[in-house]
Every structure is written in structure tokens, then in C-alpha cells.
Scaffold this active site. Structure first.
Site, mmCIF file in Angstrom:
data_model
loop_
_atom_site.group_PDB
_atom_site.id
_atom_site.type_symbol
_atom_site.label_atom_id
_atom_site.label_comp_id
_atom_site.label_asym_id
_atom_site.label_seq_id
_atom_site.Cartn_x
_atom_site.Cartn_y
_atom_site.Cartn_z
ATOM 1 N N GLU A 117 53.470 11.755 -10.309
ATOM 2 C CA GLU A 117 54.867 12.397 -10.355
ATOM 3 C C GLU A 117 55.044 13.154 -8.791
ATOM 4 O O GLU A 117 54.219 13.476 -8.086
ATOM 5 C CB GLU A 117 55.258 13.431 -11.173
ATOM 6 C CG GLU A 117 54.973 13.132 -12.677
ATOM 7 C CD GLU A 117 54.882 14.234 -13.571
ATOM 8 O OE1 GLU A 117 54.262 14.208 -14.557
ATOM 9 O OE2 GLU A 117 55.470 15.274 -13.271
ATOM 10 N N CYS A 136 58.249 17.526 -3.625
ATOM 11 C CA CYS A 136 56.715 17.958 -4.262
ATOM 12 C C CYS A 136 56.013 16.865 -4.494
ATOM 13 O O CYS A 136 56.383 15.881 -5.195
ATOM 14 C CB CYS A 136 57.154 18.834 -5.398
ATOM 15 S SG CYS A 136 55.708 19.471 -6.466
ATOM 16 N N CYS A 143 43.989 16.533 -12.991
ATOM 17 C CA CYS A 143 43.240 17.792 -12.385
ATOM 18 C C CYS A 143 42.178 18.345 -13.132
ATOM 19 O O CYS A 143 42.246 18.514 -14.180
ATOM 20 C CB CYS A 143 44.581 18.914 -11.912
ATOM 21 S SG CYS A 143 43.643 20.126 -11.014
ATOM 22 N N CYS A 147 44.035 24.668 -15.617
ATOM 23 C CA CYS A 147 44.888 25.727 -15.712
ATOM 24 C C CYS A 147 45.563 25.603 -17.076
ATOM 25 O O CYS A 147 46.419 24.654 -17.187
ATOM 26 C CB CYS A 147 45.652 26.246 -14.767
ATOM 27 S SG CYS A 147 44.691 26.284 -13.155
ATOM 28 N N CYS A 150 49.550 24.632 -17.357
ATOM 29 C CA CYS A 150 49.840 23.669 -16.515
ATOM 30 C C CYS A 150 49.736 22.368 -17.053
ATOM 31 O O CYS A 150 48.821 21.762 -17.630
ATOM 32 C CB CYS A 150 49.133 23.496 -15.203
ATOM 33 S SG CYS A 150 49.151 22.093 -14.167
ATOM 34 N N CYS A 367 54.652 20.443 -12.609
ATOM 35 C CA CYS A 367 53.845 19.442 -12.426
ATOM 36 C C CYS A 367 53.043 18.617 -13.676
ATOM 37 O O CYS A 367 52.538 19.529 -14.393
ATOM 38 C CB CYS A 367 52.716 19.796 -11.245
ATOM 39 S SG CYS A 367 51.654 21.110 -11.735
HETATM 40 N N1 SAH Z 1 46.562 22.641 -7.826
HETATM 41 C C1 SAH Z 1 47.482 23.278 -6.979
HETATM 42 C C2 SAH Z 1 48.609 22.471 -6.392
HETATM 43 C C3 SAH Z 1 49.487 21.921 -7.668
HETATM 44 S S1 SAH Z 1 50.134 23.066 -8.935
HETATM 45 C C4 SAH Z 1 47.645 24.666 -7.280
HETATM 46 O O1 SAH Z 1 47.412 24.962 -8.341
HETATM 47 O O2 SAH Z 1 48.152 25.316 -6.603
HETATM 48 C C5 SAH Z 1 51.483 23.565 -7.979
HETATM 49 C C6 SAH Z 1 51.917 24.905 -8.509
HETATM 50 O O3 SAH Z 1 52.609 24.798 -9.869
HETATM 51 C C7 SAH Z 1 50.997 25.999 -8.773
HETATM 52 O O4 SAH Z 1 51.175 27.252 -8.199
HETATM 53 C C8 SAH Z 1 50.989 26.171 -10.335
HETATM 54 O O5 SAH Z 1 50.389 27.331 -10.884
HETATM 55 C C9 SAH Z 1 52.415 25.956 -10.663
HETATM 56 N N2 SAH Z 1 52.421 25.542 -12.033
HETATM 57 C C10 SAH Z 1 51.655 24.681 -12.889
HETATM 58 N N3 SAH Z 1 52.130 24.587 -14.181
HETATM 59 C C11 SAH Z 1 53.241 25.491 -14.038
HETATM 60 C C12 SAH Z 1 54.296 25.974 -15.345
HETATM 61 N N4 SAH Z 1 54.093 25.209 -16.419
HETATM 62 N N5 SAH Z 1 55.438 26.601 -14.924
HETATM 63 C C13 SAH Z 1 55.445 26.829 -13.745
HETATM 64 N N6 SAH Z 1 54.579 26.706 -12.666
HETATM 65 C C14 SAH Z 1 53.429 26.013 -12.836
HETATM 66 FE FE1 SF4 Z 2 45.221 21.855 -11.349
HETATM 67 FE FE2 SF4 Z 2 47.550 22.406 -12.593
HETATM 68 FE FE3 SF4 Z 2 45.681 24.153 -11.959
HETATM 69 FE FE4 SF4 Z 2 47.212 23.212 -9.973
HETATM 70 S S1 SF4 Z 2 48.073 24.578 -11.672
HETATM 71 S S2 SF4 Z 2 44.836 23.790 -10.131
HETATM 72 S S3 SF4 Z 2 47.583 21.139 -10.856
HETATM 73 S S4 SF4 Z 2 45.577 22.493 -13.345
#
Ligand code: SAH
Ligand code: SF4
Length: 416
Positions: A117, A136, A143, A147, A150, A367
Site C-alpha cells: 500500500e 507514505c 513486516c 507490533c 499494526c 499501514c
Molecule cells: N516499520 C516502521 C515504519 C512503518 S510503520 C515503524 O514502525 O516505524 C509507520 C508508523 O505507523 C509507525 O510509527 C507505527 O507505529 C504507526 N502505526 C502502525 N499501526 C498503527 C495504527 N493502527 N494506528 C496508528 N499508527 C500506527
Molecule cells: Fe512493522 Fe508495523 Fe511494527 Fe512498523 S509498526 S515495525 S510496519 S509491525
């Protein structure tokens, strides 16, 4: 094809990651080539050097969608180019528009069927600030970090993106903007994937975006976000002041960050901060710290104070983002009054803080959400087990107990 899922990855009982449905197209994407690589192909085909420039200009600036449409090229050469390279690495792109036209979410299908995406956000001019169009982009399909809040983490890891697959997301958005007489002003690596675990390709794509002969976007208009891959941060620091570094901090306390960012079990808060601090010192650039705010989990006064303590005196900027609702978590985003309270506590400690709202929530602009939707539904029992586990883990973390789970496999042992 798909790599086997690494063992030891905290899976939270997830469904398997959606697999590639066909073999990958082996032809390199033309936008992933260095100018000299493309030049060498033309030399080998007894063609003048300016032909490479014609192809590069068409790929980066033109409206053409295939080699066949580059009319300045000799007709016989076009199928030869097509046999050697892909003009576009996105085999299909579906765009959904929301926020009254302010957010455009693109779902791209890659040659092997995987979905990634990119999200284009329009910010109209306001007061002194000019209008901005920020894209973005994704750096990996899926990944490995996992997390739990996410949607991409939920998908698991599929594969690293190729350089052309990264920059072609930009090319698509730039074309859509150009059709309206607009142009892209910012690119952020905040889509699917952990950019510092695909750092070589990410650096190649930044070089292409930055190169005035290719995309020509100033480095200051590019930001890379990481969940805290310390060797990767150090590598970026060694490159000198370039683009903005964003660190997804989410919690200042290890027990909680172990749950929210499983990579913390490999590189804990102190190590991430040491690397980020050194980056700010060496480059003179402010580091952005991102905090996805989850109701009752990482948004308490205690968390705000721990974060203030951690960041006091740093060259830092904090972005607070209420969590976008994601399937399979037991959590919701922090309500605005508490986000404001958290922000005020940081501001009192002298830390520059901004509250951001995730754009396009209604079409899943967090994301990985659209791709996760397409991957299908997990069994209800699996979802329930995962939720229970997160509730237990976060409750333990809030009592200050560190997790005994290992770090995500394959992402910490030797660094990127
Ligand atoms: N992997 C990298 C970059 C991609 S994620 C990272 O984690 O930094 C980009 C941002 O989106 C990160 O700060 C992540 O914590 C945030 N993000 C992911 N899922 C989210 C959600 N459900 N609501 C708000 N922010 C989210
Ligand atoms: Fe991976 Fe999502 Fe964690 Fe970023 S926030 S490191 S994309 S699992």
C-alpha cells in the site's frame, strides 16, 4: 516465491501471511536501475547513450505507461527493452479516495501477486505554509517485527521490496498529482514494513528519488521511520545529514515497549535512544519520535512523565497519533482529551510535541490495513486467543514485568 515463516516469531496465533500467488517477474524494474546500468544496456545494444536518457525521462517524468509508448525510441528497440526490463513493477493499482478527497489510498499488486500500500495525503495551504502532498510508502510486503497494534505486523513478513517496487509507488502518485497540475512535496517511509531491515534497497530508492536527473526530490523532504533497528540507525548516522529520521518509540519503559514493539527485546529503549541521540548530535537534525496512543495502555500520566524524562534536552520532536482501529487487537485509540493531556505534560517538560490524526481511517489508512483486509479473515478462535494474550501481556507490562518472549527471529542477530 514465499520464504518459510521464520520460527520463533511471536505469532500471537495469527493466520499465515498471505502468500505470493505466482512466481516473481525476474525482469528488473527500469526505475530501479542506476543511470550507468541502463547506459550499459544501450551500449551493449549498439545504441547511442542518449537513448538511456530518453527512457529514464519517460519513466520518471513522462505520462507513458509502457516502453511501447516512448515514441522517440526506434520501433524495433521497444520490444527488446520490454524483454529486458519492466516499465512498471506494479501490475495493478486500485485507488480509494476518502476524507473529502484529502486522502488517496493505493493498493498495489506486485508481479508475484503480493499486495502493498501507499497513501497520498493532501494538505491544503494554510496561513504561511504552502500546500503539501505527502506520500507514505511501503518498504516491505508484510513486516517481521510484529507490533500488535499494526495491521502490517499482523500479516507477518512476506518479502523485501525491490528498489523499483519502492520508487514505483512514488511514480504512481506523482502521475496522479501531475494530472491535476500538482506535484509531490514529501515522501515518508511509514507504510508497510521496517525500512531499516531492507536498508540497501531503501537507500537506493532514496538516491533515485533524490537524484535531480531522476525524481529530484530534496532529501529534506524525505523521512524514514524505524521501530528501532539500532545497527540501521548507526548506518544512517554514518551517511551524514540526509533525510529525517523518525523513531517509533510508543513507550519509554522497556516492559511496555517489549509488548508494543517486539524488537525492543533485541534493542531496548536505552540502546535505541543512544543511537537516536548520536544521530541527532552527528547530523544536527532533530529526530522525530512517534507514539501511537492506545487507550489505557501507553497514555497515562506515568507514561508521559517517563517519556519526558527520556527526551528532556534532546534534539527531539514528538508526534502523538491516536491508534487507528485494527482488527485482532483488544485495544482502541486514546480519546482526544487524554492525548492533549499527554501532549501538555511533554510540552511542560520543554519537548516539542504535535498531535497527528491518522488520515483516511474509514478506508484503513493505518499501514497494512487494506492489504490485511484482502488477506481474508482469521478464525474467530485465533482472534480471541490473540486478544487474550495481548490483554495478559500488556497487563503484565503495566505491572512492570518484562516479557520472556524472544525477539522476532531473523531480524536482530547480525543486524541489517
Ligand atoms: N516499520 C516502521 C515504519 C512503518 S510503520 C515503524 O514502525 O516505524 C509507520 C508508523 O505507523 C509507525 O510509527 C507505527 O507505529 C504507526 N502505526 C502502525 N499501526 C498503527 C495504527 N493502527 N494506528 C496508528 N499508527 C500506527
Ligand atoms: Fe512493522 Fe508495523 Fe511494527 Fe512498523 S509498526 S515495525 S510496519 S509491525
Amino acid at each position: 516465491m514465499t520464504e518459510p515463516r521464520p520460527t520463533g516469531l511471536p505469532s500471537y496465533g495469527l493466520r499465515p501471511a498471505p502468500s505470493a500467488s505466482r512466481p516473481r517477474d525476474e525482469r528488473p524494474g527500469v526505475t530501479g536501475l542506476l543511470p550507468e546500468e541502463l547506459g550499459a544496456w544501450f551500449t551493449a545494444h549498439d545504441q547511442p547513450a542518449y537513448r538511456a536518457r530518453q527512457v529514464q525521462d519517460a519513466a520518471w517524468r513522462g505520462g507513458q505507461e509502457s516502453f511501447d509508448q516512448i515514441l522517440t525510441l526506434p520501433t524495433a528497440l521497444r520490444p527488446e527493452l520490454d524483454a529486458a526490463f519492466r516499465f512498471d513493477t506494479m501490475s495493478e493499482t486500485e485507488v480509494r479516495i476518502t476524507d473529502g478527497g484529502l486522502t488517496e489510498k493505493a493498493l498495489h499488486r506486485l508481479s508475484d501477486g503480493l499486495l502493498i500500500e501507499s497513501v497520498l495525503m493532501h494538505y491544503p495551504a494554510r496561513g504561511e505554509s504552502r500546500e503539501r502532498h505527502t506520500l507514505c510508502i511501503s518498504s516491505q510486503a508484510g513486516c517481521a517485527v510484529g507490533c500488535p497494534f499494526c495491521a502490517t505486523g499482523e500479516l507477518g513478513m512476506e518479502r523485501d521490496l525491490e528498489t523499483a517496487e519502492i520508487v514505483d509507488q512514488v511514480r504512481h502518485a506523482a502521475r496522479r498529482l501531475a494530472a491535476n497540475g500538482q506535484h509531490l512535496t514529501n515522501v515518508v517511509f511509514m507504510g508497510m514494513g521496517e525500512p531499516l531491515l531492507n536498508l540497501d534497497r531503501v537507500l537506493e530508492s532514496i538516491a533515485a528519488l533524490n537524484d535531480p536527473k531522476r525524481f529530484g526530490l530534496g532529501a529534506r523532504h524525505i523521512a524514514v521511520s524505524t521501530s528501532g533497528v539500532v545497527p540501521g540507525i548507526r548506518r544512517l548516522t554514518a551517511l551524514g545529514p540526509q533525510f529525517t529520521l523518525a523513531v517509533s518509540l510508543h513507550a519509554a519503559r522497556d516492559a511496555l515497549r517489549d509488548v508494543l514493539v517486539p524488537l525492543n527485546r533485541r534493542w531496548p529503549v536505552a540502546e535505541v535512544m543512544e543511537a537516536a541521540r548520536e544521530h541527532a548530535r552527528a547530523t544536527g537534525r532533530r529526530v522525530t519520535y512517534e507514539v501511537t496512543m492506545i487507550d489505557g495502555i501507553n497514555d497515562t500520566d506515568h507514561d508521559a512523565d517517563a517519556m519526558a524524562q527520556l527526551l528532556r534536552g534532546e534534539l527531539a520532536h514528538v508526534n502523538l497519533i491516536p491508534m487507528n482501529p485494527v482488527a485482532h487487537t483488544p485495544w482502541t485509540g486514546t480519546p482526544l482529551p487524554r492525548v492533549e493531556r499527554f501532549a501538555a505534560r511533554l510540552a511542560t517538560a520543554g519537548i516539542a510535541t504535535t498531535i497527528r490524526f491518522n488520515r483516511g481511517t474509514e478506508i484503513g489508512a493505518a499501514c497494512g490495513q487494506l492489504a490485511a483486509e484482502h488477506a481474508g479473515q482469521a478464525a474467530p478462535l485465533v482472534v480471541q486467543r490473540r486478544r487474550e494474550r495481548l490483554v495478559n501481556e500488556s497487563a503484565a507490562a503495566l505491572r512492570g514485568e518484562r516479557s520472556h518472549e524472544p525477539a522476532p527471529a531473523g531480524v536482530g542477530e547480525e543486524g541489517p
